[in-house]
Scaffold this motif. Sequence first.
Motif, PDB file in Angstrom:
ATOM      1  N   ARG A  78       9.710 -56.519 -24.328  1.00  0.00           N
ATOM      2  CA  ARG A  78       9.471 -57.450 -22.902  1.00  0.00           C
ATOM      3  C   ARG A  78      10.103 -58.664 -23.598  1.00  0.00           C
ATOM      4  O   ARG A  78      10.705 -59.454 -22.634  1.00  0.00           O
ATOM      5  CB  ARG A  78       8.210 -57.274 -22.494  1.00  0.00           C
TER       6      ARG A  78
ATOM      7  N   ALA B 180      11.850 -49.625 -22.338  1.00  0.00           N
ATOM      8  CA  ALA B 180      10.936 -49.553 -23.323  1.00  0.00           C
ATOM      9  C   ALA B 180      10.259 -48.295 -23.369  1.00  0.00           C
ATOM     10  O   ALA B 180       9.441 -48.148 -22.761  1.00  0.00           O
ATOM     11  CB  ALA B 180       9.804 -50.729 -23.053  1.00  0.00           C
TER      12      ALA B 180
ATOM     13  N   ARG C  15       6.433 -52.009 -26.899  1.00  0.00           N
ATOM     14  CA  ARG C  15       6.667 -52.363 -25.078  1.00  0.00           C
ATOM     15  C   ARG C  15       6.638 -53.858 -25.165  1.00  0.00           C
ATOM     16  O   ARG C  15       7.477 -54.604 -24.703  1.00  0.00           O
ATOM     17  CB  ARG C  15       6.078 -51.544 -24.272  1.00  0.00           C
ATOM     18  N   ASP C  16       5.602 -54.449 -25.712  1.00  0.00           N
ATOM     19  CA  ASP C  16       5.361 -56.209 -25.599  1.00  0.00           C
ATOM     20  C   ASP C  16       6.622 -56.587 -26.316  1.00  0.00           C
ATOM     21  O   ASP C  16       7.332 -57.734 -25.830  1.00  0.00           O
ATOM     22  CB  ASP C  16       4.164 -56.600 -26.264  1.00  0.00           C
TER      23      ASP C  16
ATOM     24  N   THR D  15      13.422 -51.560 -32.339  1.00  0.00           N
ATOM     25  CA  THR D  15      13.122 -52.311 -31.260  1.00  0.00           C
ATOM     26  C   THR D  15      13.933 -53.691 -31.400  1.00  0.00           C
ATOM     27  O   THR D  15      14.588 -54.060 -30.562  1.00  0.00           O
ATOM     28  CB  THR D  15      11.462 -52.593 -31.131  1.00  0.00           C
TER      29      THR D  15
ATOM     30  N   GLU E  86       9.746 -50.436 -18.329  1.00  0.00           N
ATOM     31  CA  GLU E  86       8.568 -49.969 -19.244  1.00  0.00           C
ATOM     32  C   GLU E  86       8.236 -48.626 -18.899  1.00  0.00           C
ATOM     33  O   GLU E  86       7.613 -48.185 -17.710  1.00  0.00           O
ATOM     34  CB  GLU E  86       7.346 -50.914 -19.280  1.00  0.00           C
TER      35      GLU E  86
ATOM     36  N   ASP F  69       9.209 -46.656 -26.236  1.00  0.00           N
ATOM     37  CA  ASP F  69       8.466 -46.445 -27.368  1.00  0.00           C
ATOM     38  C   ASP F  69       6.896 -46.585 -27.110  1.00  0.00           C
ATOM     39  O   ASP F  69       6.429 -47.689 -27.285  1.00  0.00           O
ATOM     40  CB  ASP F  69       8.877 -47.617 -28.686  1.00  0.00           C
ATOM     41  N   THR F  70       6.411 -45.481 -26.705  1.00  0.00           N
ATOM     42  CA  THR F  70       5.008 -45.488 -26.381  1.00  0.00           C
ATOM     43  C   THR F  70       4.024 -45.125 -27.783  1.00  0.00           C
ATOM     44  O   THR F  70       2.992 -45.132 -27.503  1.00  0.00           O
ATOM     45  CB  THR F  70       4.664 -44.325 -25.446  1.00  0.00           C
TER      46      THR F  70
END
Length: 294
Positions: free
Chosen positions: A147, A134, A143-144, A113, A159, A136-137
Amino acid sequence: MFETLGNRLQDILERLKRESKLTEAQVKAAMREIRMALLEADVNFTVARDFVARVSEKAVGAEVLGSLTAGQQVVKVVHDELIETLGGKATQPTLKNEGNIIFMVGLQGAGKTTSTGKLAKYYKDKGRRVLLIAADTQRPAARDQLRVLGAQVGVPVLEVANNETPAQTAERLREHQRGDFRDLVIVDTAGRLQIDETLMDALADLKTALQPTETLLVVDAMTGQEALNVARTFDERVSLSGLIITKMDGDARGGAALSARFVTGKPIYFAGTSEKLTGLEPFYPDRVAGRILG
Ligand code: GDP
């Protein structure tokens, strides 16, 4: 990184350089020492063996031994072969005017990331219109994190929702492109702590749906040779085009970075050199070799 290895190699080469005439036995002894130094720095066994074999072949051959500058010539051979081991000429991902999608893959914690944010900055500074995805779940905070990185760099972030299918993600990307066209899309994909079939399947499906133009594996230099075994598996499943080696600023022995090109057969495009967004540099084999050999 490379400090101990660099000191050892410089020591061995200094001694060689001082010799005006070299015997084959002296060269062979030096090569044994070089091989040991490489292995102790965690360089892959085959890479170390081949390196020494190539240097020996060139150094013991023909004119070198008899000449007055034999020591210096051997040192030059070592230098040239080290550059070759690191990949020869510097290579970069191939970008077209538009339609570029870079797929970032790697194990959790490798720096995927962070490197995605760094790449966004790198290419935005070069005038690219970048979009981040984003995807990458797996790691909720990823994701944060992306962001925040997107906001810092000044690029939008799309996202992926938890239950979204790869086809839906591809459709949302097309939709985004219709409203706000971007010539370079960088996708931060899901990572796991270890290689895992479900993860590989998911990555392969997303890759099929998005059709990236480059697939980059993010490798943590601190994890040593294991990182390169992981690279082989990723390559089998999602076919890599190149590598980013992170944490080159750490105190790893350097063997993984040195072996990566040969073990994976993939070029090292970039090196991560700090936690900051600016800590990404194109990987120049000659500069790295220069740093190791002083
Ligand atoms: P991911 O799970 O692969 O997405 O990993 P992250 O991007 O979250 O990075 C994991 C940790 O490594 C974070 O603390 C990053 O700040 C750190 N990191 C990433 N790249 C580098 C680097 O090149 N140098 C240093 N020193 N730390 C890095």
